[in-house]
Scaffold this motif. Structure first.
Motif, PDB file in Angstrom:
ATOM      1  N   ALA A   1      33.151  35.211  41.930  1.00 11.08           N
ATOM      2  CA  ALA A   1      34.047  35.997  41.085  1.00 11.08           C
ATOM      3  C   ALA A   1      35.265  36.497  41.855  1.00 11.08           C
ATOM      4  O   ALA A   1      35.146  37.017  42.952  1.00 11.08           O
ATOM      5  CB  ALA A   1      33.286  37.168  40.481  1.00 11.08           C
ATOM      6  N   ASP A   2      36.447  36.330  41.259  1.00 10.80           N
ATOM      7  CA  ASP A   2      37.655  36.957  41.787  1.00 10.80           C
ATOM      8  C   ASP A   2      37.775  38.387  41.268  1.00 10.80           C
ATOM      9  O   ASP A   2      38.471  39.210  41.854  1.00 10.80           O
ATOM     10  CB  ASP A   2      38.887  36.145  41.391  1.00 10.80           C
ATOM     11  N   ALA A   3      37.113  38.634  40.151  1.00 10.21           N
ATOM     12  CA  ALA A   3      37.067  40.001  39.619  1.00 10.21           C
ATOM     13  C   ALA A   3      35.858  40.138  38.714  1.00 10.21           C
ATOM     14  O   ALA A   3      35.398  39.174  38.105  1.00 10.21           O
ATOM     15  CB  ALA A   3      38.341  40.325  38.852  1.00 10.21           C
ATOM     16  N   ILE A   4      35.359  41.375  38.629  1.00  5.15           N
ATOM     17  CA  ILE A   4      34.319  41.715  37.659  1.00  5.15           C
ATOM     18  C   ILE A   4      34.929  42.702  36.682  1.00  5.15           C
ATOM     19  O   ILE A   4      35.571  43.666  37.096  1.00  5.15           O
ATOM     20  CB  ILE A   4      33.096  42.347  38.361  1.00  5.15           C
ATOM     21  N   ALA A   5      34.775  42.424  35.389  1.00  3.55           N
ATOM     22  CA  ALA A   5      35.209  43.383  34.371  1.00  3.55           C
ATOM     23  C   ALA A   5      33.964  43.919  33.686  1.00  3.55           C
ATOM     24  O   ALA A   5      33.176  43.142  33.139  1.00  3.55           O
ATOM     25  CB  ALA A   5      36.136  42.714  33.367  1.00  3.55           C
ATOM     26  N   ILE A   6      33.778  45.237  33.764  1.00  2.00           N
ATOM     27  CA  ILE A   6      32.633  45.852  33.094  1.00  2.00           C
ATOM     28  C   ILE A   6      33.070  46.205  31.680  1.00  2.00           C
ATOM     29  O   ILE A   6      33.976  47.015  31.488  1.00  2.00           O
ATOM     30  CB  ILE A   6      32.147  47.097  33.848  1.00  2.00           C
TER      31      ILE A   6
ATOM     32  N   ASN B   1      30.766  48.337  45.788  1.00  9.66           N
ATOM     33  CA  ASN B   1      29.987  48.351  47.031  1.00  9.66           C
ATOM     34  C   ASN B   1      29.341  46.996  47.291  1.00  9.66           C
ATOM     35  O   ASN B   1      29.319  46.517  48.420  1.00  9.66           O
ATOM     36  CB  ASN B   1      28.905  49.431  46.967  1.00  9.66           C
ATOM     37  N   ALA B   2      28.819  46.400  46.236  1.00 13.69           N
ATOM     38  CA  ALA B   2      28.152  45.107  46.399  1.00 13.69           C
ATOM     39  C   ALA B   2      29.154  44.047  46.860  1.00 13.69           C
ATOM     40  O   ALA B   2      28.876  43.269  47.779  1.00 13.69           O
ATOM     41  CB  ALA B   2      27.495  44.678  45.091  1.00 13.69           C
ATOM     42  N   LEU B   3      30.326  44.047  46.256  1.00 14.52           N
ATOM     43  CA  LEU B   3      31.328  43.025  46.611  1.00 14.52           C
ATOM     44  C   LEU B   3      31.818  43.226  48.048  1.00 14.52           C
ATOM     45  O   LEU B   3      32.166  42.271  48.730  1.00 14.52           O
ATOM     46  CB  LEU B   3      32.515  43.059  45.633  1.00 14.52           C
TER      47      LEU B   3
ATOM     48  N   PRO C   1      38.701  33.297  52.051  1.00  9.66           N
ATOM     49  CA  PRO C   1      39.702  32.745  52.971  1.00  9.66           C
ATOM     50  C   PRO C   1      41.131  32.984  52.476  1.00  9.66           C
ATOM     51  O   PRO C   1      42.062  33.022  53.270  1.00  9.66           O
ATOM     52  CB  PRO C   1      39.391  31.243  53.006  1.00  9.66           C
ATOM     53  N   ASN C   2      41.297  33.154  51.165  1.00 11.48           N
ATOM     54  CA  ASN C   2      42.652  33.342  50.632  1.00 11.48           C
ATOM     55  C   ASN C   2      43.150  34.776  50.754  1.00 11.48           C
ATOM     56  O   ASN C   2      44.259  35.097  50.315  1.00 11.48           O
ATOM     57  CB  ASN C   2      42.732  32.874  49.168  1.00 11.48           C
ATOM     58  N   GLY C   3      42.317  35.665  51.329  1.00 12.80           N
ATOM     59  CA  GLY C   3      42.749  37.041  51.534  1.00 12.80           C
ATOM     60  C   GLY C   3      42.573  37.949  50.338  1.00 12.80           C
ATOM     61  O   GLY C   3      42.858  39.142  50.406  1.00 12.80           O
ATOM     62  N   TRP C   4      42.098  37.409  49.222  1.00 15.65           N
ATOM     63  CA  TRP C   4      41.938  38.207  48.011  1.00 15.65           C
ATOM     64  C   TRP C   4      40.641  38.999  48.065  1.00 15.65           C
ATOM     65  O   TRP C   4      39.569  38.433  48.302  1.00 15.65           O
ATOM     66  CB  TRP C   4      41.934  37.292  46.795  1.00 15.65           C
ATOM     67  N   VAL C   5      40.731  40.315  47.833  1.00 17.01           N
ATOM     68  CA  VAL C   5      39.522  41.125  47.752  1.00 17.01           C
ATOM     69  C   VAL C   5      39.147  41.259  46.275  1.00 17.01           C
ATOM     70  O   VAL C   5      39.927  41.790  45.483  1.00 17.01           O
ATOM     71  CB  VAL C   5      39.757  42.517  48.369  1.00 17.01           C
TER      72      VAL C   5
ATOM     73  N   PHE D   1      47.218  38.581  41.290  1.00 21.19           N
ATOM     74  CA  PHE D   1      46.521  37.516  42.016  1.00 21.19           C
ATOM     75  C   PHE D   1      47.399  36.264  42.057  1.00 21.19           C
ATOM     76  O   PHE D   1      47.611  35.669  43.109  1.00 21.19           O
ATOM     77  CB  PHE D   1      45.196  37.216  41.306  1.00 21.19           C
ATOM     78  N   GLU D   2      47.929  35.884  40.904  1.00 19.45           N
ATOM     79  CA  GLU D   2      48.755  34.679  40.832  1.00 19.45           C
ATOM     80  C   GLU D   2      49.952  34.787  41.785  1.00 19.45           C
ATOM     81  O   GLU D   2      50.244  33.865  42.547  1.00 19.45           O
ATOM     82  CB  GLU D   2      49.232  34.440  39.396  1.00 19.45           C
TER      83      GLU D   2
END
Lengths: 337, 337
Positions: free
Chosen positions: B199-204, B224-226, B233-237, B261-262
């Motif tokens: 996942a690049d993002a989680i939406a609750i 915390n889990a992420l 490698p692309n630097g995206w958190v 992100f884009e």
């Protein structure tokens, strides 16, 4: 016993008998044979494996991964000494990605696990991580079988967790242990993505002295993180332990946890099921490896590959069209090859 | 325009012109063509894809996954309406694992995204998750290309996250969004292992009314889990957001995050690099698929397969020996086939 000195190879029978007699020297020579890239050695190795296979499968296979600095050697020394003190016969196979380059790693491994290397109930052996015939870890798989036939009942397979090897090590072992440090998260920098979800347990090492509080915090953090993963189909909830391998602290509890895992998995049938699936995967990977090697090494395919790749990468042609063109080249010319 | 009524197929030129003219009816017919299993249709589809490929690649491709009950349709309605209100042209491809069995899913999807289905700037289309020629998602890949040629600039690919499809969807998209609920962890029961790390993002979702506090807690837990995962490698958190799709709340922030992100990935070169790698992977998967299909469908291999598998599963023979025997059968008999 017929020994051919020129190739320094024994007969298949001599290897087989030696291994079953638990002869360490012959075991080591057999592993060297298995790791060889010579076609003649491959055939001999296959004969040996076929001979010993009825005597394999009776060990517990444990994968241990952690980045450099996490204290793997110390952990394996402490854990290994505990196991041999309990009457276990232990083989340690270290998969060193650098071992193909530097021949020094054999000495290196023996030096860094000195006590264990001198323990008559332990056997330490570096395993080359070659990508030769049959996929990345076929050599390690066969080495496990040889060690089992030689009577070892616990096999530790150690990797450094930074490369491709770990995802395939998961396919070799019954239990996968991830070593971490108390500064939760920092060492993740070096670790390959996906490893965390493969772990059956995380052991936080070097939890001693000033590190005790940090270790407990890290334990909770990892427990919370593991709670966020989907459950294992086998019903096992990954555990988090702390230990100080250098003080032989917590190592017994980790063994108890692994033994609990073994009991639970043998009761619910997942232990055997996983082994069967691993064997089947191994067969399919070998087939895939040979089919792809044949294809990608075909002279016509090789010649056309780079310009074709360019077309695909730069979206000049759809990947499917290019794949089909390469496949056509391969099939047109495969009767002659 | 030459229409063959018997096969209900157009010419490649007619499909191409229609798609480039943004004709929805012809786009839908072209997708049906691409999804067809008839060899004649495959050739025609390939011609169409080859024609339109210069007009592809200009969309943002977003994967959205979440188990049933997480509110995917409501989220896509809300998110989609927001995008079209901003002038975006949106295509929604839903990959329904059941769509092969029940023909009803087409109607089902249109009903559950009613507003979007009636929006002139949106196009909703179920995509069959067939495992036909070229691997599991070749049809979806081609459908994405068709939609891009038809002028859609955001493509959402929706999957349910319970099967094999997600790992390959990651290979189709630029951004992967995972929808979750506030009762953190509970819905993980249904989710395939490994998705979390993709996942690049989680939406609750459904964070409204009595759920607000639980939503904030879940957000912290997921963050915390992420944090426990190795970095990309692309630097995206990977980010965690909360939203209430039914109240159109938080949806704009999610779009802003994806747009960030884009921008970041286009600046650091990972956007293009990832697309190139995906194309190359697609080519290699197609080759692998054809090589393996040829092998496993070979009559001699098919005949020998089950007893050979038994040998391997029950450890009567090493996997490598059996693999080689099957490969020998295949090669001995492949000149005649």
């Amino acid at each position: 016993m017929k020994v051919k000195f020129k190739s320094r190879r024994l007969t298949a029978e001599a290897y087989t008998t030696g291994i079953l007699k638990k002869d360490r020297v012959i075991l080591s020579q057999a592993i060297t044979l298995v790791e060889s890239k010579l076609a003649s050695d491959n055939n001999l190795a296959e004969e040996v494996i076929n001979n010993i296979i009825p005597h394999t499968g009776n060990s517990l296979r444990i994968g241990i991964t952690g980045v450099p600095g996490v204290g793997k050697s110390t952990f394996i020394e402490s854990f290994g000494k505990y196991l041999t003190s309990k009457g276990k016969k232990l083989a340690v196979l270290t998969i060193d990605p650098s071992s193909q380059r530097s021949k020094g790693s054999i000495l290196g491994d023996k030096t860094r696990m000195e006590e264990l290397s001198n323990d008559p109930n332990a056997y330490v052996r570096p395993s080359a991580s070659g990508t030769t015939l049959g996929g990345i870890h076929s050599k390690t798989r066969e080495t496990i079988l040889l060690c089992e036939a030689a009577g070892f009942d616990v096999i530790l397979i150690e990797t450094v967790g930074v490369g491709q090897s770990e995802t395939s090590v998961k396919g070799l072992v019954d239990f996968f242990l991830l070593l971490m440090l108390s500064n939760a998260g920092d060492e993740l920098q070096g670790i390959k993505r996906g490893i965390m979800e493969m772990a059956d347990a995380i052991a936080i090492n070097k939890v001693d002295g000033d590190n005790l509080q940090k270790g407990q915090l890290a334990k909770r953090q990892y427990q919370n993180a593991l709670h966020m993963f989907p459950p294992n189909p086998n019903g096992w909830v990954p555990k988090v332990s702390t230990c100080s391998a250098i003080q032989n602290d917590g190592v017994e509890a980790i063994w108890k946890m692994i033994a609990d895992f073994e009991t639970a998995m043998k009761q619910n049938g997942f232990f055997e099921g996983n082994r069967k699936q691993q064997n089947l995967d191994w067969m399919q990977e070998t087939i895939k490896y040979h089919l792809e090697t044949d294809f990608y090494n075909h002279p016509e395919v090789k010649k056309a590959m780079e310009p074709m790749k360019e077309l695909v990468i730069n979206e000049k042609s759809p990947a499917i069209t290019v794949a089909k063109r390469l496949l056509a080249l391969y099939h047109e010319n495969s009767n002659e090859s």
